[in-house]
Design an enzyme around this catalytic site. Structure first.
Site, PDB file in Angstrom:
ATOM      1  CE  LYS A 227      16.978  -5.456 -12.291  1.00  0.00           C
ATOM      2  NZ  LYS A 227      17.851  -5.653 -11.147  1.00  0.00           N
ATOM      3  CB  CYS A 281      15.852 -10.724 -10.251  1.00  0.00           C
ATOM      4  SG  CYS A 281      15.699  -9.715  -8.991  1.00  0.00           S
TER       5      CYS A 281
HETATM    6  N1  LIG Z   1      15.154  -7.093  -3.563  1.00  0.00           N
HETATM    7  C1  LIG Z   1      15.891  -7.214  -4.440  1.00  0.00           C
HETATM    8  O1  LIG Z   1      17.110  -7.916  -4.164  1.00  0.00           O
HETATM    9  C2  LIG Z   1      15.912  -6.547  -5.588  1.00  0.00           C
HETATM   10  C3  LIG Z   1      17.068  -6.285  -6.497  1.00  0.00           C
HETATM   11  C4  LIG Z   1      16.892  -5.546  -7.751  1.00  0.00           C
HETATM   12  C5  LIG Z   1      15.513  -4.741  -7.805  1.00  0.00           C
HETATM   13  N2  LIG Z   1      14.676  -5.035  -7.022  1.00  0.00           N
HETATM   14  C6  LIG Z   1      13.411  -4.500  -7.514  1.00  0.00           C
HETATM   15  O2  LIG Z   1      13.188  -3.258  -6.527  1.00  0.00           O
HETATM   16  C7  LIG Z   1      11.595  -3.199  -6.406  1.00  0.00           C
HETATM   17  C8  LIG Z   1      11.401  -3.292  -5.050  1.00  0.00           C
HETATM   18  O3  LIG Z   1      11.645  -4.617  -4.567  1.00  0.00           O
HETATM   19  P1  LIG Z   1      11.925  -4.712  -2.924  1.00  0.00           P
HETATM   20  O4  LIG Z   1      12.607  -6.220  -2.827  1.00  0.00           O
HETATM   21  O5  LIG Z   1      12.728  -3.401  -2.097  1.00  0.00           O
HETATM   22  O6  LIG Z   1      10.311  -5.153  -2.286  1.00  0.00           O
HETATM   23  P2  LIG Z   1      10.003  -5.389  -0.816  1.00  0.00           P
HETATM   24  O7  LIG Z   1       8.862  -6.257  -1.148  1.00  0.00           O
HETATM   25  O8  LIG Z   1      11.061  -5.592   0.148  1.00  0.00           O
HETATM   26  O9  LIG Z   1       9.012  -4.111  -0.376  1.00  0.00           O
HETATM   27  C9  LIG Z   1       8.212  -3.440  -1.102  1.00  0.00           C
HETATM   28  C10 LIG Z   1       7.471  -2.201  -0.177  1.00  0.00           C
HETATM   29  O10 LIG Z   1       6.688  -1.441  -0.948  1.00  0.00           O
HETATM   30  C11 LIG Z   1       5.535  -1.088  -0.010  1.00  0.00           C
HETATM   31  N3  LIG Z   1       4.363  -0.793  -0.756  1.00  0.00           N
HETATM   32  C12 LIG Z   1       3.670  -1.965  -1.363  1.00  0.00           C
HETATM   33  N4  LIG Z   1       2.600  -1.150  -2.066  1.00  0.00           N
HETATM   34  C13 LIG Z   1       2.792   0.246  -1.922  1.00  0.00           C
HETATM   35  C14 LIG Z   1       2.426   1.272  -2.167  1.00  0.00           C
HETATM   36  N5  LIG Z   1       1.108   1.545  -2.991  1.00  0.00           N
HETATM   37  N6  LIG Z   1       2.709   2.413  -1.977  1.00  0.00           N
HETATM   38  C15 LIG Z   1       3.752   2.679  -1.024  1.00  0.00           C
HETATM   39  N7  LIG Z   1       4.515   1.498  -0.576  1.00  0.00           N
HETATM   40  C16 LIG Z   1       3.986   0.234  -0.933  1.00  0.00           C
HETATM   41  C17 LIG Z   1       5.403  -2.448   0.980  1.00  0.00           C
HETATM   42  O11 LIG Z   1       4.618  -2.352   2.259  1.00  0.00           O
HETATM   43  C18 LIG Z   1       6.954  -2.671   1.167  1.00  0.00           C
HETATM   44  O12 LIG Z   1       7.451  -2.299   2.210  1.00  0.00           O
HETATM   45  C19 LIG Z   1      11.178  -4.401  -7.337  1.00  0.00           C
HETATM   46  O13 LIG Z   1      10.852  -4.044  -8.388  1.00  0.00           O
HETATM   47  C20 LIG Z   1      12.221  -5.532  -7.661  1.00  0.00           C
HETATM   48  O14 LIG Z   1      12.184  -6.127  -8.628  1.00  0.00           O
HETATM   49  C21 LIG Z   1      14.511  -5.813  -5.880  1.00  0.00           C
END
Ligand SMILES: NC(=O)c1ccc[n+]([C@@H]2O[C@H](COP(=O)([O-])OP(=O)(O)OC[C@H]3O[C@@H](n4cnc5c(N)ncnc54)[C@H](O)[C@@H]3O)[C@@H](O)[C@H]2O)c1
Length: 454
Positions: A227, A281
């Protein structure tokens, strides 16, 4: 159900019968789509989030993540039938679940070191509710070795040992705006367990949701590296194109023409040069390697430097043209068209537009901005919100996001509101001939000066 102690066929059957409980930690842009998809495939899903508003929205059947086709329908349908709910009780959710998926964000600190604090905090909660037969999956993007060397020891604080429970890394390979499609199978799912049985278990679980299938890799560290390397590949190759495009300016040739022709040879894949790389990313993942390994990573560091420089370079193009028109950047009125890092997606994390705004302000320009997805929120970044029909006396426009809407602007009307008709296209999407026919001077990032060739 003791998922980790079950055979793959039993796991797949159990999804269909509604016998598997999945806890998804982090109901964000990626976590909510995963939770909704697992529920739709028959699992009983509890989403865990520290944000109480998110929890109550989901429990009332409402999707709060915008711009994800199909997500609202999935959330509503599965909440209504009782297969999807949300809670802030992280330990309670672990106690009643068979599979726990960690999908909270990973950040960089002020020294660009990976900040894994959310992942660590969630794993500590999970360890307090862990039972024999449970299966834990990290989906958050992680520096290689995190699952084996950081997450596993935290889970083993539960008094259970690997073998009592299983653990795998199965990275999220999705993009905002197409999460459901990606999760259901735009690409195969990568699964890598900390032991062989964990890889098999993860394969069975994702076979249920990913129609493209699953690629098993040797271990969790390989899955993490896959990744992170995907993102680094993009960053390094974009840096190459950006640097070559700057060279094209010196050579007085058209970078896009040159790249397109080079790419007719199957070993060349030169990307589109532009005003910078943004998002959570591509500009972030190189540091997951450069800040965690001892090997030489100078190519990665240099690529970051080149891509970060593109915002400055874009401003320099505008400044040179303003100087040619007898103006100075200081005191000029510059309009930024588009603040999101990607076209048609409402995301601004690490957006080059924000760097461009900061550089312009540091040089004394008055910075205005219009982004159809953000409206007044652009003011958070220090630019004055300005609708296109309200701008006055603009000296230069810098296009920084490739929103579809920008391809069909009325340049005659915009031109009437400008003092100097200069446009720097940082994404290479505008029709230069059309703009020139409306009296504009059009410049492209990366040495693409069509006009000088004519
Ligand atoms: N957004 C993208 O396009 C994308 C794409 C591929 C991978 N990712 C990966 O996915 C992961 C999540 O990204 P995202 O974009 O969904 O994040 P995001 O910021 O949209 O959401 C994160 C959520 O986690 C919650 N959170 C924070 N701390 C917490 C805890 N201790 N317990 C429970 N919930 C908690 C927050 O309140 C929020 O709702 C990251 O590692 C990111 O690298 C994201």
């Amino acid at each position: 159900m003791k998922v980790y102690h079950s055979k793959p066929g039993e796991i797949i059957d159990a999804f269909g019968k509604g016998d598997i409980c999945v806890a998804v930690y982090g109901l964000g842009k990626m976590g909510l789509p995963i939770a909704a998809v697992f529920a739709d495939k028959g699992a009983n899903v509890v989403g865990v989030d520290i944000d109480k508003n998110v929890v109550s929205k989901i429990n009332s059947g409402k999707n709060y993540v915008q711009g994800e086709p199909g997500l609202s329908k999935l959330v509503k349908r599965n909440v209504e039938v009782g297969r999807l709910s949300a809670t802030a009780d992280a330990i309670g959710a672990a106690k009643k679940s068979d599979v726990m998926i960690v999908i909270v964000p990973t950040f960089l600190d002020e020294h660009n070191k990976p900040d894994l604090s959310l992942v660590i905090s969630v794993c500590k909660d999970i360890s307090k509710g862990l039972k024999p037969g449970d299966f834990v999956i990290s989906e958050s993007t992680l520096p290689p070795k995190t699952t084996a060397d950081v997450i596993l020891p935290i889970l083993e604080q539960s008094d259970l040992k690997l073998g009592d429970f299983g653990l795998a890394h199965c990275p999220e390979r999705t993009s905002s705006g197409r999460a459901i499609k990606d999760i259901l199978g735009a690409y195969p799912k990568i699964v890598g367990g900390v032991d062989k049985k964990s890889t098999e278990t993860a394969k069975a679980i994702y076979t249920v949701i990913n129609k493209r299938g699953v690629i098993e890799v040797s271990d969790a560290t390989t899955a993490e590296a896959v990744k992170v390397f995907e993102g680094i590949y993009r960053d390094v190759n974009i840096a190459l194109s950006n640097q070559l495009a700057i060279v094209c300016k010196e050579l007085g040739i058209n970078a896009i023409e040159t790249f397109n022709i080079a790419n007719t040879q199957p070993y060349s894949h030169l990307h589109m040069p532009g005003c910078g790389v943004g998002g959570h990313c591509i500009p972030v993942y190189p540091y997951f390697i450069t800040k965690t390994v001892e090997s030489d990573t100078s190519l990665l560091n240099l690529s970051r430097k080149v891509n970060d420089y593109m915002a400055q370079y874009t401003v320099e193009i505008a400044e040179d043209e303003l100087n040619r028109a007898g103006c100075k950047l200081k005191g000029s009125n510059v309009l930024i068209l588009g603040v999101t890092y990607r076209g048609d997606v409402k995301e601004t994390r690490c957006s080059p537009a924000v760097s461009i705004i900061n550089i312009l302000k540091s040089k004394g320009s008055n910075v205005f901005s219009w982004d159809p997805l953000l409206k007044k929120e652009v003011e958070e970044f220090g630019a004055i919100y300005s609708r296109l029909n309200e701008i006055e006396d603009i000296d230069a426009i810098i296009l920084a996001s490739d929103h579809k809407e920008f391809k069909n602007l009325n340049w005659d009307e915009i031109g009437k509101r400008m003092r100097n008709k200069i446009v720097v296209d940082g994404r290479g999407i505008l029709d230069a001939d059309l703009l020139r026919s409306s009296g504009f001077k059009v410049l492209y990032v990366g040495g693409f000066f069509k006009e000088t060739q004519n």
